[in-house]
Design a protein around this motif. Structure first.
Motif, PDB file in Angstrom:
ATOM      1  N   MET A 474      32.360  31.096  42.050  1.00  0.00           N
ATOM      2  CA  MET A 474      33.765  31.352  41.703  1.00  0.00           C
ATOM      3  C   MET A 474      34.581  31.685  42.952  1.00  0.00           C
ATOM      4  SD  MET A 474      33.592  33.535  38.167  1.00  0.00           S
ATOM      5  CE  MET A 474      33.606  32.672  36.583  1.00  0.00           C
ATOM      6  N   ILE A 475      33.989  32.447  43.848  1.00  0.00           N
ATOM      7  CA  ILE A 475      34.669  32.814  45.099  1.00  0.00           C
ATOM      8  C   ILE A 475      34.849  31.575  45.981  1.00  0.00           C
ATOM      9  CG2 ILE A 475      34.417  34.109  47.251  1.00  0.00           C
ATOM     10  CD1 ILE A 475      32.820  36.210  45.486  1.00  0.00           C
ATOM     11  N   LYS A 476      33.761  30.810  46.126  1.00  0.00           N
ATOM     12  CA  LYS A 476      33.779  29.652  47.013  1.00  0.00           C
ATOM     13  C   LYS A 476      34.663  28.527  46.488  1.00  0.00           C
ATOM     14  CE  LYS A 476      30.820  30.403  50.474  1.00  0.00           C
ATOM     15  NZ  LYS A 476      31.124  30.102  51.889  1.00  0.00           N
ATOM     16  N   LEU A 477      34.583  28.274  45.176  1.00  0.00           N
ATOM     17  CA  LEU A 477      35.274  27.114  44.617  1.00  0.00           C
ATOM     18  C   LEU A 477      36.666  27.436  44.085  1.00  0.00           C
ATOM     19  CD1 LEU A 477      32.286  25.502  42.676  1.00  0.00           C
ATOM     20  CD2 LEU A 477      33.262  24.720  44.839  1.00  0.00           C
ATOM     21  N   ASP A 478      36.848  28.697  43.652  1.00  0.00           N
ATOM     22  CA  ASP A 478      38.113  29.033  42.990  1.00  0.00           C
ATOM     23  C   ASP A 478      38.865  30.176  43.670  1.00  0.00           C
ATOM     24  OD1 ASP A 478      39.860  28.266  41.035  1.00  0.00           O
ATOM     25  OD2 ASP A 478      39.050  29.581  39.497  1.00  0.00           O
ATOM     26  N   GLY A 479      38.271  30.728  44.752  1.00  0.00           N
ATOM     27  CA  GLY A 479      38.941  31.814  45.474  1.00  0.00           C
ATOM     28  C   GLY A 479      39.088  33.072  44.640  1.00  0.00           C
ATOM     29  N   LYS A 480      38.146  33.317  43.743  1.00  0.00           N
ATOM     30  CA  LYS A 480      38.255  34.459  42.831  1.00  0.00           C
ATOM     31  C   LYS A 480      38.352  35.773  43.594  1.00  0.00           C
ATOM     32  CE  LYS A 480      36.093  36.992  39.087  1.00  0.00           C
ATOM     33  NZ  LYS A 480      37.408  37.342  38.543  1.00  0.00           N
ATOM     34  N   LYS A 481      39.201  36.662  43.084  1.00  0.00           N
ATOM     35  CA  LYS A 481      39.320  38.024  43.608  1.00  0.00           C
ATOM     36  C   LYS A 481      39.106  39.014  42.473  1.00  0.00           C
ATOM     37  CE  LYS A 481      40.163  37.044  47.881  1.00  0.00           C
ATOM     38  NZ  LYS A 481      39.116  37.323  48.891  1.00  0.00           N
ATOM     39  N   CYS A 482      38.733  40.228  42.844  1.00  0.00           N
ATOM     40  CA  CYS A 482      38.445  41.272  41.859  1.00  0.00           C
ATOM     41  C   CYS A 482      39.691  41.579  41.023  1.00  0.00           C
ATOM     42  CB  CYS A 482      37.978  42.533  42.583  1.00  0.00           C
ATOM     43  SG  CYS A 482      37.317  43.789  41.486  1.00  0.00           S
ATOM     44  N   LYS A 483      39.472  41.871  39.742  1.00  0.00           N
ATOM     45  CA  LYS A 483      40.582  42.147  38.828  1.00  0.00           C
ATOM     46  C   LYS A 483      41.327  43.422  39.197  1.00  0.00           C
ATOM     47  CE  LYS A 483      38.355  39.841  34.914  1.00  0.00           C
ATOM     48  NZ  LYS A 483      37.691  40.042  33.602  1.00  0.00           N
ATOM     49  N   SER A 484      40.623  44.377  39.792  1.00  0.00           N
ATOM     50  CA  SER A 484      41.272  45.645  40.155  1.00  0.00           C
ATOM     51  C   SER A 484      41.182  45.868  41.660  1.00  0.00           C
ATOM     52  CB  SER A 484      40.622  46.819  39.406  1.00  0.00           C
ATOM     53  OG  SER A 484      39.223  46.803  39.586  1.00  0.00           O
ATOM     54  N   ASP A 485      42.052  46.731  42.168  1.00  0.00           N
ATOM     55  CA  ASP A 485      42.108  47.036  43.599  1.00  0.00           C
ATOM     56  C   ASP A 485      41.047  48.093  43.917  1.00  0.00           C
ATOM     57  OD1 ASP A 485      42.898  47.120  46.204  1.00  0.00           O
ATOM     58  OD2 ASP A 485      44.704  48.301  45.859  1.00  0.00           O
ATOM     59  N   ILE A 486      40.099  47.743  44.766  1.00  0.00           N
ATOM     60  CA  ILE A 486      38.998  48.659  45.110  1.00  0.00           C
ATOM     61  C   ILE A 486      39.002  48.885  46.616  1.00  0.00           C
ATOM     62  CG2 ILE A 486      36.486  48.985  45.124  1.00  0.00           C
ATOM     63  CD1 ILE A 486      36.408  47.264  42.574  1.00  0.00           C
ATOM     64  N   LYS A 487      39.034  50.155  47.015  1.00  0.00           N
ATOM     65  CA  LYS A 487      39.105  50.505  48.434  1.00  0.00           C
ATOM     66  C   LYS A 487      37.820  51.160  48.956  1.00  0.00           C
ATOM     67  CE  LYS A 487      43.357  49.138  49.122  1.00  0.00           C
ATOM     68  NZ  LYS A 487      43.597  47.918  49.923  1.00  0.00           N
ATOM     69  N   HIS A 488      36.962  51.631  48.059  1.00  0.00           N
ATOM     70  CA  HIS A 488      35.682  52.192  48.497  1.00  0.00           C
ATOM     71  C   HIS A 488      34.634  51.928  47.420  1.00  0.00           C
ATOM     72  CE1 HIS A 488      33.029  54.740  50.932  1.00  0.00           C
ATOM     73  NE2 HIS A 488      32.554  55.191  49.793  1.00  0.00           N
ATOM     74  N   ILE A 489      33.465  51.459  47.836  1.00  0.00           N
ATOM     75  CA  ILE A 489      32.377  51.156  46.894  1.00  0.00           C
ATOM     76  C   ILE A 489      31.152  51.977  47.260  1.00  0.00           C
ATOM     77  CG2 ILE A 489      30.828  49.374  46.001  1.00  0.00           C
ATOM     78  CD1 ILE A 489      32.995  47.316  46.557  1.00  0.00           C
ATOM     79  N   VAL A 490      30.590  52.637  46.253  1.00  0.00           N
ATOM     80  CA  VAL A 490      29.308  53.334  46.398  1.00  0.00           C
ATOM     81  C   VAL A 490      28.245  52.511  45.682  1.00  0.00           C
ATOM     82  CG1 VAL A 490      27.986  55.408  45.830  1.00  0.00           C
ATOM     83  CG2 VAL A 490      30.381  55.608  46.518  1.00  0.00           C
ATOM     84  N   ILE A 491      27.164  52.187  46.364  1.00  0.00           N
ATOM     85  CA  ILE A 491      26.050  51.461  45.751  1.00  0.00           C
ATOM     86  C   ILE A 491      24.822  52.357  45.811  1.00  0.00           C
ATOM     87  CG2 ILE A 491      24.614  49.394  45.804  1.00  0.00           C
ATOM     88  CD1 ILE A 491      26.880  47.986  47.311  1.00  0.00           C
ATOM     89  N   ASP A 492      24.312  52.743  44.646  1.00  0.00           N
ATOM     90  CA  ASP A 492      23.108  53.578  44.588  1.00  0.00           C
ATOM     91  C   ASP A 492      21.919  52.708  44.201  1.00  0.00           C
ATOM     92  OD1 ASP A 492      21.386  55.725  44.575  1.00  0.00           O
ATOM     93  OD2 ASP A 492      22.802  57.043  43.576  1.00  0.00           O
TER      94      ASP A 492
END
Length: 698
Positions: A474-492
């Motif tokens: 989706m990103i490569k073919l359609d340029g998809k972006k996240c539905k919401s604005d995210i400025k910091h991500i925590v991955i546990d």
């Protein structure tokens, strides 16, 4: 403790509580004043505009805004100050700054007397509070908004207060928190993960206060405080950068059990409303999937039992080879997905193949393929409409000319026929336009990307492994972006993420600020030789900063020494907390003997007043084998699905659901002899105080 100093500390505590009570009363009065104002204004407004519904709606929207904004601030302060009454502060630092000596008291939240600049209590998240978490006294510094501030730390004191009463204090030149930490770690766990503001260690504090624009990656052993550090870092960042980060932080946890488990930490730190979900739920929402997805645990169940087909699929879809396949497919689509045809309308070619190719290959080359096709479709439709308008103008001109050439008598006879003929020709023009649009749509429309992926992989059933590659396409073919604005991500539990998931999160959100925590030793399935989280510099570049945490604070010395033996390299440095018991290893001969041993052990743990006890098995098959028989004799909760909520007490739980959790006492049950050592490591390191390992020999 020096009696005079104790008296001084008591006097300071009395003063602080007095200020605290006064500020609570002030805020209660403020809230009452705003409430009275709104009620009075409402009454007046309704009387004046009783018959004007639009005005009333406009007023109530305004009232809602005022109420939300004013009450939000006041209630937050009242909540914080009420919590401070129990333990106003826990630390004290004296330091010299540019020749001037200052003393600050550090607490969970800050406290200022109204109208005064000097704080009575400094919030632990404030930059200057980092001095309390330094390892030594002497020359040091802290980061202020204007840069590094050099200071000389003169003394550091840990202060113990319980229910507003001073219990005592420790002074130390090395680390004032160790004695308190011993005391806290030796106590039983509550139902949930706790905050650690009183006992943050220096290496943990450095991670928490790391620069906002960094990709912070923490590889820490079991019990090193990774999750707690990540949550405290979120609280720290929101406190210092609320304007930039407010409502724009995303926490990704491994499953719903874990997310519920950590859910109470941020509110105790004064931060609520932070979005927390699993990667699977995040991805499903972004894709807009409405079909069932085979979850991670179904794969783990098969993989833990040596299903090579499943293991091979996990390894393949976590590999660079798979990413290369997706890139190759995107390149192929770029070259030959659209079977370009000329656009013909009204018997003439209005857009040639060469012109369309030029649009694809030059004018809009910067756009992803499918977004580009939509843009080009709009351009071509615009040209078709231009041709339509031209034909309509020509028709109208011909009609006008015809009407002008007729006499009045001829006009009376022919006008209706001419208008009828004009309408027929307009319909022909419309049909021609619709035909041209249909011919265009036949080759320029593309399939749904989910369907493209299914065709590519020759499958109708999607699993959690397919979500990242679908998003990647989706990103490569359609340029998809996240539905919401995210400025910091925590991955546990980031050790279980593959590189494609990290790429997707980066490209989808455009986020540059991350806190990524995990333990490379806690991978249930080694999809790649090295965990992807340890190789993120090529993806994020110089913004990446790695931290290794080798000291474990969770379990007793005996438990961690036992867990160390399960690793190829003894990487864990236990915090020296001697337990009352060595790790017990027991062998039983049959199921009946196993149940008896479990019941005896549960009873022994109960005698120790252990509130939270877990029997940990490899997977759901073992759980189904043991749980029904156990439940005949004792009350115990079976964690056989991830949407259950843990509220403490006795549980029987599979190894993969236990990741990240901790219990006062743990009983590890091995029903076969082929449990991987890393899985055993995960199971054993859930225990705080007591561990028993039971092997069934059939």
């Amino acid at each position: 403790m020096n009696k005079f100093e104790f008296l001084q500390e008591e006097q300071n505590l009395d003063y602080t509580l007095k200020v605290l009570n006064q500020e609570i009363l002030n805020y209660i009065e403020k809230r009452k004043g705003i409430a009275d104002y709104i009620l009075e204004y409402r009454k007046k407004f309704i009387e004046e505009h009783r018959d004007d519904e639009d005005k009333l709606i406009e007023y109530f929207d305004h009232e809602k805004y005022v109420k939300e904004e004013s009450y939000k601030t006041i209630d937050k302060k009242l909540t914080e100050y009420t919590k401070l009454k129990e333990i106003p502060y826990f630390g004290k630092v004296a330091f010299a700054d540019d020749g001037l000596q200052e003393t600050i008291y550090i607490g969970r939240y800050g406290l200022n007397r109204e109208g005064e600049f000097e704080p009575v209590i400094v919030d632990w998240r404030a930059p200057v509070s980092s001095l309390f978490y330094k390892g030594t006294v002497g020359e040091s510094s802290y980061k202020s908004p204007n840069g590094e501030v050099p200071v000389d730390i003169l003394s550091r004191r840990q202060i113990m207060i319980k229910k507003g009463v001073l219990q005592g204090f420790f002074d130390s030149e090395v680390d004032v928190k160790d004695d308190i930490l011993q005391m806290i770690l030796s106590s039983n766990t509550g139902e949930k993960l706790k905050d650690i503001v009183m006992t943050i260690q220096q290496e943990q504090d450095e991670i928490i206060r790391e620069d906002r624009q960094k990709v912070v990656v923490v590889n820490g052993v079991a019990g090193s405080g990774k999750t707690t550090i990540a949550l405290h870092r979120v609280a720290y960042l929101l406190y210092n950068f609320r304007e930039q980060l407010g409502n724009k932080v995303l926490i990704l946890g491994p499953n719903d059990i874990f997310i519920d488990y950590i859910g109470e930490v941020l509110p105790t730190l004064g931060e609520g409303g932070v979005r927390q979900q699993t990667f699977v739920n995040f991805a499903i929402s972004e894709i807009g999937l409405d079909q069932h997805v085979v979850d991670f645990t179904e794969y783990l169940e098969k993989a833990l039992r040596g299903n090579n087909e499943v293991i091979d699929e996990i390894k393949y879809k976590s590999s660079k080879e798979f990413i290369d396949l997706l890139d190759k497919k995107c390149t192929e689509f770029e070259e030959n997905y659209f079977n370009i045809k000329p656009i013909k309308c009204f018997g003439e070619e209005i857009v040639s193949i060469e012109e369309i190719k030029e649009l694809f290959e030059k004018h809009y080359k910067y756009m992803p393929l499918f977004r580009r096709s939509k843009k080009i479709e709009r351009v071509i439709i615009s040209k078709i409409k231009d041709k339509r308008d031209e034909k309509v103008r020509e028709l109208n001109a011909a009609v006008k000319e015809k009407l002008a050439s007729l006499s009045e008598d001829e006009l009376l006879i022919e006008q209706n026929n001419i208008e009828f003929t004009r309408r027929i020709k307009v319909r022909e023009i419309v049909r021609e336009v619709m035909k041209a649009k249909a011919e265009l749509a036949a080759w320029i429309n593309h399939k749904n990307i989910v369907d493209i992926y299914k065709e590519m992989m020759d499958t109708e059933i999607l699993s959690y492994l397919d979500l990242a590659p679908i998003l990647y396409l989706m990103i490569k073919l359609d340029g998809k972006k996240c539905k919401s604005d995210i400025k910091h991500i925590v991955i546990d539990e980031a050790q279980d993420y593959n590189m494609l998931q990290f790429i997707v999160l980066k490209e989808l959100t455009g986020c540059r600020s991350y806190t990524i925590v995990g333990d490379a030793n806690q991978r249930l399935i080694k999809a790649t030789e090295e965990a992807a989280m340890l190789n993120l510099k090529p993806l994020f570049g110089g913004f990446t900063k790695y931290f290794d945490l080798n000291k474990s604070y969770r379990s007793t010395y005996q438990i961690m020494q036992y867990a160390n033996k399960l690793l190829d390299e003894h990487a864990i440095v236990p915090f020296v907390r001697e337990g009352k018991y060595d790790v017990e290893e027991v062998r039983v001969n049959d199921k009946e003997d196993l149940i008896d041993t479990l019941l005896e052990t549960l009873e022994a743990y109960e005698d120790e007043n252990y509130e939270n006890v877990a029997i940990i098995v490899k997977g759901k098959e073992e759980l189904k084998e043991i749980a029904p028989e156990l439940k005949q004799f004792t009350k115990i909760l079976s964690f056989d699905r991830e949407d259950l909520i843990y509220r403490g007490g006795r549980v029987i739980i599979p190894s993969y659901y236990a990741k990240g959790l901790e219990f006062d006492g743990v009983i590890v049950v091995n029903l076969d002899n082929d449990t991987d050592n890393l899985v055993k490591y995960i199971m054993c390191t859930r225990a705080l105080h007591r561990l028993k390992v039971i092997d069934l020999e059939m």
